[in-house]
Write a protein that holds these residues in place. Structure first.
Motif, PDB file in Angstrom:
ATOM      1  N   VAL A 110       0.851  -1.193   0.000  1.00 33.22           N
ATOM      2  CA  VAL A 110       0.000   0.000   0.000  1.00 33.22           C
ATOM      3  C   VAL A 110       0.889   1.247   0.000  1.00 33.22           C
ATOM      4  CG1 VAL A 110      -1.764   1.291   1.269  1.00 33.22           C
ATOM      5  CG2 VAL A 110      -1.857  -1.212   1.215  1.00 33.22           C
ATOM      6  N   CYS A 111       1.875   1.229   0.895  1.00 34.15           N
ATOM      7  CA  CYS A 111       2.728   2.416   1.075  1.00 34.15           C
ATOM      8  C   CYS A 111       4.058   2.304   0.326  1.00 34.15           C
ATOM      9  CB  CYS A 111       3.028   2.626   2.547  1.00 34.15           C
ATOM     10  SG  CYS A 111       1.584   2.523   3.602  1.00 34.15           S
ATOM     11  N   TYR A 112       4.338   1.134  -0.235  1.00 30.69           N
ATOM     12  CA  TYR A 112       5.637   0.907  -0.870  1.00 30.69           C
ATOM     13  C   TYR A 112       6.760   1.140   0.129  1.00 30.69           C
ATOM     14  CZ  TYR A 112       3.578   0.277  -5.462  1.00 30.69           C
ATOM     15  OH  TYR A 112       2.862  -0.218  -6.518  1.00 30.69           O
ATOM     16  N   ILE A 113       6.596   0.562   1.319  1.00 33.93           N
ATOM     17  CA  ILE A 113       7.616   0.674   2.354  1.00 33.93           C
ATOM     18  C   ILE A 113       8.198  -0.703   2.612  1.00 33.93           C
ATOM     19  CG2 ILE A 113       8.009   1.131   4.820  1.00 33.93           C
ATOM     20  CD1 ILE A 113       5.859   3.322   4.629  1.00 33.93           C
ATOM     21  N   THR A 115      10.512  -3.111   5.076  1.00 33.86           N
ATOM     22  CA  THR A 115      11.028  -3.211   6.440  1.00 33.86           C
ATOM     23  C   THR A 115      11.751  -4.547   6.589  1.00 33.86           C
ATOM     24  OG1 THR A 115       8.997  -4.224   7.264  1.00 33.86           O
ATOM     25  CG2 THR A 115       9.143  -1.844   7.416  1.00 33.86           C
ATOM     26  N   TYR A 116      12.365  -4.720   7.744  1.00 35.15           N
ATOM     27  CA  TYR A 116      13.161  -5.919   7.981  1.00 35.15           C
ATOM     28  C   TYR A 116      12.617  -6.733   9.143  1.00 35.15           C
ATOM     29  CZ  TYR A 116      16.020  -3.818   4.506  1.00 35.15           C
ATOM     30  OH  TYR A 116      16.437  -3.279   3.319  1.00 35.15           O
ATOM     31  N   SER A 117      11.368  -6.467   9.477  1.00 33.82           N
ATOM     32  CA  SER A 117      10.737  -7.178  10.579  1.00 33.82           C
ATOM     33  C   SER A 117       9.248  -7.292  10.265  1.00 33.82           C
ATOM     34  CB  SER A 117      10.971  -6.385  11.867  1.00 33.82           C
ATOM     35  OG  SER A 117      10.560  -7.135  12.976  1.00 33.82           O
ATOM     36  N   PRO A 118       8.639  -8.439  10.589  1.00 25.91           N
ATOM     37  CA  PRO A 118       7.211  -8.583  10.288  1.00 25.91           C
ATOM     38  C   PRO A 118       6.342  -7.796  11.253  1.00 25.91           C
ATOM     39  CG  PRO A 118       8.017 -10.526  11.443  1.00 25.91           C
ATOM     40  CD  PRO A 118       9.207  -9.636  11.219  1.00 25.91           C
ATOM     41  N   GLY A 119       5.085  -7.673  10.929  1.00 29.20           N
ATOM     42  CA  GLY A 119       4.153  -6.960  11.799  1.00 29.20           C
ATOM     43  C   GLY A 119       3.370  -5.952  10.985  1.00 29.20           C
ATOM     44  N   LYS A 120       2.836  -4.956  11.692  1.00 31.58           N
ATOM     45  CA  LYS A 120       2.024  -3.966  11.000  1.00 31.58           C
ATOM     46  C   LYS A 120       2.909  -2.879  10.400  1.00 31.58           C
ATOM     47  CE  LYS A 120      -2.329  -4.469  13.557  1.00 31.58           C
ATOM     48  NZ  LYS A 120      -2.392  -5.846  13.191  1.00 31.58           N
ATOM     49  N   CYS A 123       2.997   2.835   8.737  1.00 34.53           N
ATOM     50  CA  CYS A 123       2.265   3.905   8.059  1.00 34.53           C
ATOM     51  C   CYS A 123       0.768   3.610   8.006  1.00 34.53           C
ATOM     52  CB  CYS A 123       2.848   4.077   6.664  1.00 34.53           C
ATOM     53  SG  CYS A 123       2.132   5.408   5.723  1.00 34.53           S
ATOM     54  N   CYS A 124       0.386   2.463   7.415  1.00 31.78           N
ATOM     55  CA  CYS A 124      -1.040   2.194   7.202  1.00 31.78           C
ATOM     56  C   CYS A 124      -1.586   1.099   8.099  1.00 31.78           C
ATOM     57  CB  CYS A 124      -1.289   1.838   5.741  1.00 31.78           C
ATOM     58  SG  CYS A 124      -0.642   0.203   5.303  1.00 31.78           S
ATOM     59  N   GLN A 125      -0.726   0.458   8.902  1.00 33.69           N
ATOM     60  CA  GLN A 125      -1.131  -0.574   9.858  1.00 33.69           C
ATOM     61  C   GLN A 125      -1.516  -1.899   9.211  1.00 33.69           C
ATOM     62  OE1 GLN A 125      -0.788   0.101  13.310  1.00 33.69           O
ATOM     63  NE2 GLN A 125       0.229   1.812  12.330  1.00 33.69           N
ATOM     64  N   LYS A 126      -1.294  -2.015   7.920  1.00 30.70           N
ATOM     65  CA  LYS A 126      -1.543  -3.296   7.258  1.00 30.70           C
ATOM     66  C   LYS A 126      -0.429  -4.264   7.654  1.00 30.70           C
ATOM     67  CE  LYS A 126      -1.483  -5.146   2.496  1.00 30.70           C
ATOM     68  NZ  LYS A 126      -0.380  -6.090   2.483  1.00 30.70           N
ATOM     69  N   ASN A 127      -0.744  -5.559   7.733  1.00 30.23           N
ATOM     70  CA  ASN A 127       0.296  -6.541   7.989  1.00 30.23           C
ATOM     71  C   ASN A 127       1.190  -6.638   6.756  1.00 30.23           C
ATOM     72  OD1 ASN A 127       0.401  -7.784  10.579  1.00 30.23           O
ATOM     73  ND2 ASN A 127      -1.619  -8.663  10.171  1.00 30.23           N
TER      74      ASN A 127
END
Ligand SMILES: [Zn+2]
Length: 137
Positions: A110-113, A115-120, A123-127
């Motif tokens: 959604v945000c094109y972000i 990361t290096y860790s799972p979770g929400k 930015c948008c709280q999506k998994n």
């Protein structure tokens, strides 16, 4: 000249510390195994090696989507059956797919972000989705 000779090794130490203090890292590759309430382990040649690490790294190693994966972590042995994975900022977790070594990352589509860790997603709280990629050169 005595001061110079003692100062040099110290300078080296400081330099290594700035580079992340992970200069002595070794890879550990095997099958990732996880059990509820226990440390994740890498099974290599029939031996189980317990993995330790910082919180974001442990989240990755407890990500059930990686259960049974051909995994490689960078870090160091604390003892024969305990391995400390490097800090998450050094991106120490890899997986092998079709013979390729891929960096374990996560992606929010959604945000094109990335990361290096799972979770929400922060930015948008999506998994975020598990998205191993070829490491940057
Ligand atoms: Zn997002």
């Amino acid at each position: 000249m005595k001061t110079v000779r003692t100062a040099l090794p110290l300078l080296c130490l400081v330099t290594f510390a700035c580079l992340g203090a992970e200069s002595g890292s070794v890879p550990l590759r095997g099958k990732l195994s996880m059990q509820a309430g226990q440390s994740p382990t890498i099974v290599r040649n029939g031996e189980s090696i317990k993995l330790e690490g910082d919180e974001p790294t442990l989240k990755v190693l407890n990500d059930e989507r990686l259960g049974g994966a051909d995994l490689e972590v960078m870090g160091r042995f604390i003892s024969k059956d305990r391995f400390a994975v490097d800090h998450t900022h050094t991106k120490p977790v890899f997986t092998y797919r079709d013979g390729k070594r891929l960096q374990v990352t996560y992606w929010c589509d959604v945000c094109y972000i990335r990361t290096y860790s799972p979770g929400k997603c922060w930015c948008c709280q999506k998994n975020v989705d598990l998205d191993p990629i070829e490491p940057e050169a």
